[in-house]
Design an enzyme around this catalytic site. Structure first.
Site, mmCIF file in Angstrom:
data_model
loop_
_atom_site.group_PDB
_atom_site.id
_atom_site.type_symbol
_atom_site.label_atom_id
_atom_site.label_comp_id
_atom_site.label_asym_id
_atom_site.label_seq_id
_atom_site.Cartn_x
_atom_site.Cartn_y
_atom_site.Cartn_z
ATOM 1 C CB CYS A 2 -22.134 -11.769 -3.021
ATOM 2 S SG CYS A 2 -21.315 -13.241 -3.823
ATOM 3 N NE ARG A 27 -25.497 -7.797 -0.526
ATOM 4 C CZ ARG A 27 -26.759 -7.977 -0.762
ATOM 5 N NH1 ARG A 27 -27.758 -6.958 0.510
ATOM 6 N NH2 ARG A 27 -27.636 -9.184 -1.059
ATOM 7 C CD1 TRP A 70 -21.012 -15.482 3.182
ATOM 8 C CD2 TRP A 70 -21.761 -16.397 1.657
ATOM 9 N NE1 TRP A 70 -21.808 -16.552 3.686
ATOM 10 C CE2 TRP A 70 -22.245 -17.065 3.294
ATOM 11 C CE3 TRP A 70 -22.232 -17.423 1.096
ATOM 12 C CZ2 TRP A 70 -22.952 -18.527 3.411
ATOM 13 C CZ3 TRP A 70 -23.937 -18.415 1.078
ATOM 14 C CH2 TRP A 70 -23.864 -19.249 2.604
ATOM 15 C CG ASN A 96 -25.688 -11.241 -4.549
ATOM 16 O OD1 ASN A 96 -26.596 -10.529 -4.652
ATOM 17 N ND2 ASN A 96 -25.478 -12.629 -4.461
ATOM 18 N N GLY A 97 -25.976 -14.654 -6.313
ATOM 19 C CA GLY A 97 -26.870 -14.969 -7.097
ATOM 20 C C GLY A 97 -26.212 -16.639 -7.393
ATOM 21 C CD GLU A 463 -32.901 -12.385 18.272
ATOM 22 O OE1 GLU A 463 -32.754 -13.474 17.451
ATOM 23 O OE2 GLU A 463 -31.919 -11.632 17.971
ATOM 24 C CE LYS A 467 -28.043 -11.793 16.919
ATOM 25 N NZ LYS A 467 -30.033 -11.874 16.931
ATOM 26 C CD GLU A 470 -26.399 -14.060 14.307
ATOM 27 O OE1 GLU A 470 -26.643 -14.593 13.412
ATOM 28 O OE2 GLU A 470 -27.309 -13.329 15.017
ATOM 29 C CG HIS A 486 -39.404 -32.925 29.332
ATOM 30 N ND1 HIS A 486 -40.465 -33.706 29.928
ATOM 31 C CD2 HIS A 486 -40.607 -31.971 30.091
ATOM 32 C CE1 HIS A 486 -41.765 -33.795 30.494
ATOM 33 N NE2 HIS A 486 -41.226 -32.566 30.608
ATOM 34 C CE LYS A 579 -28.512 -7.088 8.656
ATOM 35 N NZ LYS A 579 -28.214 -7.532 9.650
HETATM 36 C C1 F6R Z 1 -29.495 -12.742 13.166
HETATM 37 C C2 F6R Z 1 -30.288 -12.799 12.244
HETATM 38 C C3 F6R Z 1 -31.050 -13.701 11.029
HETATM 39 C C4 F6R Z 1 -32.046 -12.785 10.606
HETATM 40 C C5 F6R Z 1 -32.456 -13.521 9.077
HETATM 41 C C6 F6R Z 1 -33.250 -13.036 8.423
HETATM 42 O O1 F6R Z 1 -29.274 -12.282 13.669
HETATM 43 O O2 F6R Z 1 -29.560 -11.440 11.572
HETATM 44 O O3 F6R Z 1 -30.973 -15.293 11.733
HETATM 45 O O4 F6R Z 1 -32.426 -12.219 11.280
HETATM 46 O O5 F6R Z 1 -31.104 -14.614 8.057
HETATM 47 O O6 F6R Z 1 -33.268 -11.966 7.671
HETATM 48 P P1 F6R Z 1 -33.959 -11.105 7.497
HETATM 49 O O7 F6R Z 1 -34.668 -10.637 8.192
HETATM 50 O O8 F6R Z 1 -33.173 -9.856 6.362
HETATM 51 O O9 F6R Z 1 -35.516 -11.703 6.441
#
Ligand code: F6R
Length: 584
Positions: A2, A27, A70, A96-97, A463, A467, A470, A486, A579
């Site tokens: 949010c 967000r 969100w 937000n929260g 990683e 990517k 998601e 395994h 985010k």
């Molecule tokens: C994936 C992504 C998330 C963040 C995770 C931690 O692309 O962005 O997995 O890496 O939510 O977020 P931060 O780095 O803001 O603590």
């Protein structure tokens, strides 16, 4: 999760709020809403859908608040979208929260005759203020209300009759923008960056009331406080998409410069942290998601380059390790936003045990930065795309630099990393993008994708898998090469794509894993400096030895991006994600 924004000044609020909210859409983006006040009534506009896909409505008033949602409590409907009002439509709130005790507060208010229009936890806030205002003034009622809330909040509240706005935070981010005769409040700086670079970071428990200017600045306990004004180094351009179709593509393309900025760290500070790493008895790197893979990568790097053992623990798991913490433990928390609830919880657990906490963080003024004993900024600039790309690279760079510094090779390390500038630039070029698009075309209709690496290449595979899954929603899973036999090899069918990350110190072993997949009909993709007959598709990356992870992730970021676009997904706004993950 949010985004909230507020404006109070001499201009019409609605168009400013509209543009500001678009910058916070990363967000949350299931619904949105605006409220302005012209001193006589509240003008409301709420809807489901994305703010970026709509046009601004004309709402009169020079004071206003807005929200991009969100969903947590209550489905995605216009009624559940913020802002929410009291019974009389005089108090309006964005939040937000999460209010954990909202059910009991809602019951209390229902018993007193309040009528609710939504299923949200937030709606209890305007009603509780309304209830307290029966016997108190607005300011007192807000303080009393906020003190009843359990959980986390960043709120902006407008009182129409008084023509005032009050904002407060506890556990969720909120920052003030100070312009000329105007004030902004937002969950994140990019919202108002085109208007002002002067910011005031609110601390947990801060409450600010505006009435033309800042009228009261106090804490939830009622103590008067002062906060200093900082100037942000980011500029408005950095937070804009420019000629790029998506923020993600822009951020991938910026990585050569990100490396330059990430290495321009104050050597004294790096040396100081390196000394603490050398002196600590037990070192933990703590982070979530992408940041955690940067930490895993760094743990291999520390082990090989500096002969140092570092524990990597996920933020959500770290509290279970508290029995290992002592005042001699060093915890390094790594985060882009500095607002991730699980990482913050880990920091609090570590501090309770007397451990020292250092953070590596991208957002200046974030909660993590403030709660750490010491911090280092990643200097990657604002990252708006939900999928982290350039900040992952900045994290690798800063962590690797620290590893070099622990063995007295800071300058040498910095030189080695600086040399990657041109390689990174080429890896983000249009030619590479075309090549990756060709690969994406070949695998875009597959349901599964496997990514494999050994040693230092394993976290790159992890990683890369994150990517891809998601933003393209293809099931992408990473394995350490040696684990294939395994169990996971059972998943390989004719044409199943599997991507292998190759580096000189694990070449032989990983190529034999690739051959095992090939023998079972899999489609083998190699990422590395040398082609091999086992590859059906080769992505050439320059040879950088121990620094290969910095280079090899870039084509994978592009692959995730191209797959998302080809499959009709918006890479900047993946479903169900936001985010900053400010809830546990
Ligand atoms: C994936 C992504 C998330 C963040 C995770 C931690 O692309 O962005 O997995 O890496 O939510 O977020 P931060 O780095 O803001 O603590």
């Amino acid at each position: 999760m949010c985004g909230i924004v507020g404006y109070l000044g001499k201009k019409e609020a609605a168009p400013i709020l509209f543009e500001a909210l678009k910058k916070l859409e990363y967000r949350g983006y299931d619904s949105y809403g605006f409220a302005t006040s012209d001193g006589s009534k509240i003008w409301l506009d709420k809807s489901t859908g994305k703010i970026s896909e709509t046009k601004p409505k004309e709402l009169p008033g020079k004071i206003g608040i807005a929200h991009t949602r969100w969903a947590t409590h209550g489905g995605v409907t216009a009624e559940n979208a913020h802002p929410h009002t009291d019974c009389n439509g005089e108090i309006v709130v964005v939040h937000n929260g999460i209010i954990e005790n909202y059910q009991e507060l809602r019951k209390e208010l229902l018993d007193k005759g309040h009528e609710f229009k939504s299923e949200t936890d937030t709606e209890i806030i305007p009603h509780l203020i309304e209830e307290y205002m029966k016997e108190n003034d607005f300011a007192t009622s807000v303080v009393k209300t906020l003190n009843r809330l359990e959980g986390s909040f960043a709120v902006a509240i407008v009182n129409v009759k008084a023509n005032k706005m009050t904002v407060a935070r506890k556990g969720s981010p909120l920052v003030l923008g100070i312009g000329k005769d105007e004030y902004f409040v937002a969950s994140d700086i990019p919202a108002f960056l085109e208007h002002t670079k002067q910011v005031m970071y609110l601390h947990d428990g801060d409450i600010v009331t505006f009435d033309g200017g800042i009228e009261v600045f106090s804490t939830l306990e009622g103590k008067k406080v002062e906060r200093k004004i900082d100037t942000v180094a980011w500029d408005a351009e950095q937070a804009m998409k420019g000629e790029f179709e998506h923020y993600m593509l822009k951020e991938i393309s910026e990585q050569a410069d990100v490396i330059k900025r990430a290495i321009s760290q104050d050597s004294k500070e790096i040396m100081d942290i390196a000394r603490q790493i050398n002196e600590a008895k037990g070192i933990f790197l703590v982070a979530c998601g992408t940041a955690s893979y940067a930490c895993t990568s760094a743990s291999y790097f520390f082990s090989k380059v500096a002969g140092k053992h570092i524990n990597v623990v996920l933020g959500s798991e770290f509290p279970y390790y508290k029995h290992f913490l002592t005042p001699k433990t060093l915890v390094i928390a790594v985060s882009q936003s500095g607002e991730t609830a699980d990482t913050l919880e880990s920091v609090r657990v570590a501090k309770e045990a007397g451990a020292r906490v250092i953070s590596l963080v991208n957002v200046m003024g974030s909660t993590l930065m403030r709660e750490s004993d010491q911090h280092l900024l990643l200097n990657a600039g604002p990252e708006i795309g939900v999928a982290s790309t350039k900040v992952y690279t900045a994290m690798l760079v800063v962590l690797y630099l620290l590893a070099y510094a622990t063995i007295g090779k800071f300058d040498e390390g910095r030189k080695k990393i600086r040399r990657l500038y041109l390689d990174v630039y080429k890896l983000t070029s249009a030619t590479m993008r075309k090549n990756i698009k060709a690969l994406a075309e070949k695998i875009k209709s597959r349901d599964h994708l496997f990514l494999l690496g050994r040693g230092h290449q394993y976290p790159t595979a992890e990683e890369a898998a994150l990517k891809v899954k998601e933003i393209s929603y293809i099931h992408a899973e990473s394995f350490a090469g040696g684990e294939l036999k395994h169990g996971p090899i059972a998943l390989i069918e004719k044409g199943t794509p599997a991507i292998f990350f190759v580096s000189p110190d694990n070449e032989k072993e990983i190529i034999s894993n690739a051959s095992e997949i090939k023998a079972r009909g899999g489609f083998v993709v190699g990422v590395g400096s040398k082609n091999n007959e086992v590859f059906d598709f080769w992505i050439k990356t320059p040879e950088a030895g121990d620094l290969n992870p910095i280079l090899q992730i870039i084509p994978m970021q592009l692959l995730a991006y191209e797959l998302a676009v080809l499959r009709g997904c918006n890479p900047d706004m993946p479903r169900n994600l936001a985010k900053s993950v400010t809830v546990k």
